[in-house]
Design an enzyme around this catalytic site. Structure first.
Site, PDB file in Angstrom:
ATOM      1  N   LYS A  52      86.641  19.057  33.875  1.00 53.46           N
ATOM      2  CA  LYS A  52      86.601  20.536  34.177  1.00 53.46           C
ATOM      3  C   LYS A  52      86.918  21.241  32.844  1.00 53.46           C
ATOM      4  O   LYS A  52      87.446  20.535  32.000  1.00 53.46           O
ATOM      5  CB  LYS A  52      87.401  20.869  35.112  1.00 53.46           C
ATOM      6  CG  LYS A  52      87.191  22.092  36.037  1.00 53.46           C
ATOM      7  CD  LYS A  52      86.172  21.932  37.053  1.00 53.46           C
ATOM      8  CE  LYS A  52      85.674  23.198  37.750  1.00 53.46           C
ATOM      9  NZ  LYS A  52      84.988  22.897  39.080  1.00 53.46           N
TER      10      LYS A  52
ATOM     11  N   ASP B 280      80.979  27.220  37.424  1.00 55.10           N
ATOM     12  CA  ASP B 280      81.788  27.447  38.493  1.00 55.10           C
ATOM     13  C   ASP B 280      82.187  28.713  38.619  1.00 55.10           C
ATOM     14  O   ASP B 280      81.167  29.584  38.013  1.00 55.10           O
ATOM     15  CB  ASP B 280      83.272  26.556  38.002  1.00 55.10           C
ATOM     16  CG  ASP B 280      84.378  26.464  39.164  1.00 55.10           C
ATOM     17  OD1 ASP B 280      84.020  25.856  40.016  1.00 55.10           O
ATOM     18  OD2 ASP B 280      85.276  27.145  39.033  1.00 55.10           O
TER      19      ASP B 280
END
Ligand code: NDP
Length: 447
Positions: free
Chosen positions: A126, A166
């Site tokens: 991430k 995201d």
């Protein structure tokens, strides 16, 4: 058992005491996975979970860029490469002022389990930045994305680490990031997912997380001989995941009555139908407006400032905004209003207290790592199409997405069914996700 869990968590706290979101995510996994490890000799005594909570690599870097008024701005960029046991690191980039190492580590940790659940060969990662895209011009967004990629490009690649979007990173940002990567590397390759259709993107990728969350809710409801059809659904957020969750609820015959953003929620008792949803998509994705503008177009709806939509009576709740947006009090309100199913579109939107309340009431509850895995699964399908240099049709991708969501649901049943028949989807997702990664780590030795 409690002693094993406590000793493990004490050790993790010692190293990461200042990272509350990360500790929250680890605690949830430890409580379900450690009892499983203790019962299985092949995993016991190998410190596998202790290895899994330590990122393989944590990259932090300066991002300097120039805003429209000529001022030099400095942000912090990150990429957490958490676990590559089953494939290249894979996970989104988040641009939001709250981004820090704790939030990205919790997201990367969750991503490892989620990616494993999809059955596709993807490790977990991430990244992102504390950059706030709100109120920035397209040119500022482009300059920031280019500056961000001018460092990130060294650490990623189609066989190394494949980021996606995201919060705050959608099609526009992926385009700018890809443009700079291609220039610096001088190669056209599937290094990012969520790309535009004409340059390597996959059909259904924008829809996939929201659609998958609703497919998962439908599978859960089916175990009780129920379905989304005819149900009243409360959704939080109004971004990518929320929009397409709403669309799929409409396809399946449900009624969506709320959407939200960080300033409050709109309640439309008549239901947000396809035309109204189209208005929301235009408002959020093109005009980049705020959700309260909905009531100007549809005056029968109301905007409730500063609140979350969990006070609205519903059968199904889909939290699709952000972490810890649904607490114990919210959960109790949902339950007392008759909610029977919660499927998380966001990552870790329910607090520990909220999850306990759902479990105590034995309602259907799906953690994001299972129910929102459709997004990364379809990213995995985008990677396959890039490697094969082909494009599958909308139906082909949607069928694969449905199949993957069903497999995840089946895996949760296999590992999460309690003695009394209640399906604990948290336990099921954690153990099923763990087993595949742990087996790969054992096979690869201590690296
Ligand atoms: P978007 O940026 O498209 O939308 C985010 C939405 O959530 C906006 O409505 C935003 O409102 C709201 N929001 C963000 N932060 C907060 C906050 N602190 N309080 C209240 N509302 C907030 O993001 P996505 O839809 O892509 O992501 C939403 C969630 O889904 C995240 O948890 C993400 O990690 C998760 N997810 C996303 C995937 C994807 O494919 N995009 C895949 C799997 C999970 P505002 O505009 O006011 O900030």
């Amino acid at each position: 058992m409690k002693k094993n869990i406590k000793e493990f968590l004490d050790l993790v706290k010692l190293r990461n005491g200042h990272e509350p979101e990360f500790l929250q995510a680890v605690e949830e996994v430890a409580e379900t996975v450690i009892p499983y490890i203790v019962k299985h000799d092949i995993y016991y005594g190998k410190n596998i979970l202790l290895r899994m909570v330590e990122p393989e690599r944590l990259i932090s870097f300066r991002v300097s860029w120039v805003d429209d008024s000529g001022e030099i701005q400095v942000n912090r960029g990150y990429r957490i490469q958490m676990n590559s046991a089953i494939g290249p690191y894979k996970g989104g980039l988040r641009f939001h002022p709250t981004v820090n190492a704790s939030i990205l580590k919790f997201l990367a940790f969750e991503q490892v389990f989620k990616n494993s659940l999809t059955t596709l060969p993807m490790g977990g990662g991430k990244g992102g930045s504390d950059f706030d895209p709100k109120g920035k011009s397209d040119n500022e967004i482009m300059r920031f994305c280019h500056a961000f990629m001018s460092e990130l490009f060294r650490h990623i690649g189609p066989n190394t680490d494949v980021p996606a979007g995201d919060i705050g990173v959608g099609a526009r940002e992926i385009g700018f990031l890809f443009g700079m990567y291609k220039k610096l590397r001088n190669e056209f390759t599937g290094v990012l997912t969520g790309k535009g259709l004409s340059w390597g993107g996959s059909l259904i990728r924008p829809e996939a997380t929201g659609y998958g969350t609703v497919y998962f809710a439908e599978s859960m409801l089916n175990t009780k001989n129920e379905s989304v059809k005819g149900k009243t659904v409360v959704i939080s957020g109004s971004g990518n995941v929320a929009q397409f969750a709403a669309e799929k609820v409409l396809h399946l015959g449900g009624k969506v009555v709320t959407l939200s953003d960080s300033s409050g929620y709109i309640y439309d008792e008549e239901g947000i139908d396809e035309a109204k949803l189209k208005f929301v998509m235009e408002l959020k994705n093109v005009k980049r407006g705020r959700i309260n503008e909905y009531v100007n177009a549809y005056p029968n709806a109301t905007f409730v400032a500063g609140k979350t939509p969990w006070e609205v009576t519903c059968d199904i709740a889909l939290p699709c905004a952000t972490q810890n947006e649904l607490n114990k009090n919210n959960a109790e309100t949902l339950l007392s209003n008759g909610c029977i199913c919660v499927s998380e579109g966001a990552n870790m939107p329910s607090t520990k207290g909220a999850i306990a309340a759902f479990h105590d009431a034995k309602i259907l509850f799906a953690p994001g790592k299972a129910s929102n895995a459709g997004g990364v699964a379809t990213s995995g399908l985008e990677m396959s199409q890039n490697s094969l240099r082909i494009s599958w049709t909308r139906e082909e991708v949607d069928d694969r997405l449905k199949g993957i969501m069903k497999n995840i649901h089946d895996a949760c049943i296999e590992y999460g069914t309690e003695d009394d028949g209640y399906i604990n989807y948290v336990k099921g997702a954690n153990i099923a996700g763990f087993v595949k990664v742990a087996d790969a780590m054992l096979a690869q030795g201590i690296v």
